[in-house]
Write a protein that holds these residues in place. Sequence first.
Motif, short mmCIF file in Angstrom:
data_model
loop_
_atom_site.label_atom_id
_atom_site.label_comp_id
_atom_site.label_asym_id
_atom_site.label_seq_id
_atom_site.Cartn_x
_atom_site.Cartn_y
_atom_site.Cartn_z
N ARG A 26 0.84 -1.20 0.00
CA ARG A 26 0.00 0.00 0.00
C ARG A 26 0.88 1.25 0.00
NH1 ARG A 26 -2.94 -1.39 5.26
NH2 ARG A 26 -1.03 -2.63 5.47
N VAL A 27 0.56 2.15 -0.94
CA VAL A 27 1.39 3.34 -1.19
C VAL A 27 0.50 4.58 -1.22
CG1 VAL A 27 2.98 4.44 -2.81
CG2 VAL A 27 2.95 1.95 -2.60
N TYR A 28 0.99 5.65 -0.57
CA TYR A 28 0.27 6.93 -0.58
C TYR A 28 1.21 8.03 -1.06
CZ TYR A 28 -2.73 10.81 0.91
OH TYR A 28 -3.53 11.93 0.92
N TYR A 29 0.76 8.83 -2.02
CA TYR A 29 1.51 9.99 -2.50
C TYR A 29 0.64 11.23 -2.41
CZ TYR A 29 6.10 8.74 -4.34
OH TYR A 29 7.43 8.40 -4.45
N CYS A 30 1.28 12.33 -2.04
CA CYS A 30 0.58 13.61 -2.02
C CYS A 30 0.38 14.09 -3.46
CB CYS A 30 1.38 14.64 -1.24
SG CYS A 30 1.44 14.30 0.53
N GLY A 31 -0.86 14.38 -3.79
CA GLY A 31 -1.19 14.85 -5.13
C GLY A 31 -1.22 16.37 -5.20
N VAL A 66 -2.59 5.13 -3.76
CA VAL A 66 -3.52 6.22 -3.47
C VAL A 66 -2.80 7.55 -3.67
CG1 VAL A 66 -5.01 7.30 -1.73
CG2 VAL A 66 -4.77 4.80 -1.79
N ARG A 67 -3.41 8.43 -4.43
CA ARG A 67 -2.87 9.78 -4.62
C ARG A 67 -4.02 10.77 -4.51
NH1 ARG A 67 -0.92 10.24 -10.22
NH2 ARG A 67 -3.06 10.90 -10.64
N ALA A 103 -1.80 11.62 -18.18
CA ALA A 103 -2.09 10.58 -19.17
C ALA A 103 -1.21 10.75 -20.39
CB ALA A 103 -3.57 10.63 -19.56
N ALA A 104 -0.99 12.01 -20.80
CA ALA A 104 -0.10 12.28 -21.94
C ALA A 104 1.31 11.82 -21.65
CB ALA A 104 -0.12 13.77 -22.27
N MET A 105 1.71 11.83 -20.37
CA MET A 105 3.06 11.43 -19.97
C MET A 105 3.19 9.93 -19.72
SD MET A 105 5.24 13.89 -19.98
CE MET A 105 6.50 12.94 -19.16
N ASN A 106 2.22 9.14 -20.14
CA ASN A 106 2.24 7.68 -19.94
C ASN A 106 2.22 7.30 -18.46
OD1 ASN A 106 2.38 7.30 -22.70
ND2 ASN A 106 4.61 7.02 -22.72
N MET A 107 1.61 8.12 -17.63
CA MET A 107 1.51 7.82 -16.20
C MET A 107 0.34 6.89 -15.93
SD MET A 107 3.83 9.68 -14.53
CE MET A 107 4.80 11.17 -14.73
N LEU A 108 0.57 5.87 -15.13
CA LEU A 108 -0.53 5.00 -14.72
C LEU A 108 -1.37 5.73 -13.68
CD1 LEU A 108 1.37 1.61 -14.32
CD2 LEU A 108 0.07 2.43 -16.30
N PRO A 109 -2.69 5.67 -13.78
CA PRO A 109 -3.54 6.36 -12.80
C PRO A 109 -3.48 5.67 -11.45
CG PRO A 109 -4.90 5.03 -14.25
CD PRO A 109 -3.49 4.96 -14.80
N PRO A 110 -3.76 6.40 -10.36
CA PRO A 110 -3.81 5.75 -9.05
C PRO A 110 -5.01 4.81 -8.96
CG PRO A 110 -4.60 8.00 -8.90
CD PRO A 110 -4.08 7.83 -10.29
N ARG A 216 -8.31 6.49 5.82
CA ARG A 216 -9.56 5.93 5.29
C ARG A 216 -9.30 4.85 4.24
NH1 ARG A 216 -14.65 9.21 2.43
NH2 ARG A 216 -15.84 7.32 1.88
N TYR A 217 -8.32 5.08 3.38
CA TYR A 217 -8.14 4.16 2.24
C TYR A 217 -7.02 3.15 2.41
CZ TYR A 217 -11.44 7.31 0.08
OH TYR A 217 -12.57 8.06 -0.19
N LEU A 218 -6.12 3.38 3.37
CA LEU A 218 -5.00 2.44 3.54
C LEU A 218 -4.87 1.91 4.97
CD1 LEU A 218 -2.23 4.21 1.41
CD2 LEU A 218 -3.67 2.28 0.74
N GLY A 219 -5.56 2.53 5.90
CA GLY A 219 -5.52 2.04 7.28
C GLY A 219 -4.52 2.80 8.15
#
Length: 453
Positions: A26-31, A66-67, A103-110, A216-219
């Motif tokens: 489980r990974v969390y990044y600040c968006g 999660v971002r 999306a243009a940068m080939n980034m996978l969505p969270p 909430r989403y990762l515990g």
Amino acid sequence: MTQLTLHDSQRRANVPFQPLDPEHVRVYYCGPTVYDLPHLGNLRAMLTADILTRLLRRLYPRVTFVRNITDVDDKITARAAANNETIAQLTERTTAEFHADLAAMNMLPPDIEPRATHNIEEMVRMIAHLIELGHAYEAEGHVLFAVASFPSYGALSGRDTDELVAGARVEVAPYKRDPGDFVLWKPSRPTQPGWDSPWGRGRPGWHVECSAMSHRYLGENFDIHGGGSDLLFPHHENERAQSLCCFPGSTFANYWVHNAMLLVDGEKMSKSVGNFLTIRDVLARGPVEALRLLLMGAQYRSVLNFTWDGLEEARRTLDRFYRALETAGPLDVEGRPLPAAFLAALCDDLNTPLAIAELHAMATAALAGNKDAAADLLVSGRTIGLLMQEPEAWFRGEAGDGPSEDEIDALIAERLAARKAKDFARADAIRKELFDKGVTLEDGPSGTTWRRA
């Protein structure tokens, strides 16, 4: 399995990554705070997250990434007023622009992308619990976290409390018990967004947003928390403090991953300097994969210097990689494992410069006729968001200011007709005309092909 090591900011060392649950990382990044187009500095953090999650999905059966989206902030309120639009209009538009650019940068969505405004209840509950436990207090419509109640405050950034306060922009307010106490909730004027709470109508402080959404989403405990080094203090320091105090006995994030800053032509990016670049500014002058490759040219913890010459060099490198794939012909890499040396480079704290060196070695072998090396090159490149096109499409590229594909095809047909009529002067003139416009023709047994320079 190759051992992944990561530089943990809290331990200030490269350490083996041991997931809490090997079946589910489980990974969390600040968006982003959505009030403007994303810039290159934002992009570096997002690219680090992208490479990390791509690698984790190679190593583990399940990864939840999660971002968040920060869509309530005083900068948003000010920008909406300046633009003469509603906050909702601004945040919806800029969120859509953020998604389009990534999306243009080939980034996978969270896997999950929570918005702050959709999680106000969670924030209110967390704040109320912090008050109950004696870690927060109400003062003049504000709720503040009491830094003195948490003895290990500063452990993440590695500085003592006095040093942290001295080096920060601390709001001077008479209602604070301690200068370093930070806001969890603040009152809202009628012109500001606000929600009902036990402390009156107001809005959350920035730091509590991520604590509430990650919980909430990762515990209470999750594996990796990431972001730019500029977030280490105060944002991540404050997140850590309020989360550990709210959930006694928890560890919050086991690993903290921070990427270094990005320079443009050797200087910090700034609108006042005139070197502020959005993602769209760069993609107007160079292909997506060249920008990705340039950003991966320095290890994520090293300061990266963006230059236009560097972007052109990255494009030429990709020309070589795609030429190697073109030489090999059709390749099937479905289910193909990553080459051990390439995987080892990525597992060495996301050592992308070493991984790119491995790509060069594969390309050299592929250009010499080794089809297995070409397949290794393709599967490796795609693992980090490169070599996503067919070679022909890459070399044809974007038209930009040059001739369109239809115009090129028409001139090639005219040149073929001139050659058949033995009008070689006209045929040569067409070749030169296209060359001067950045298009190279190559005659072969199967006909004439073309590529943009």
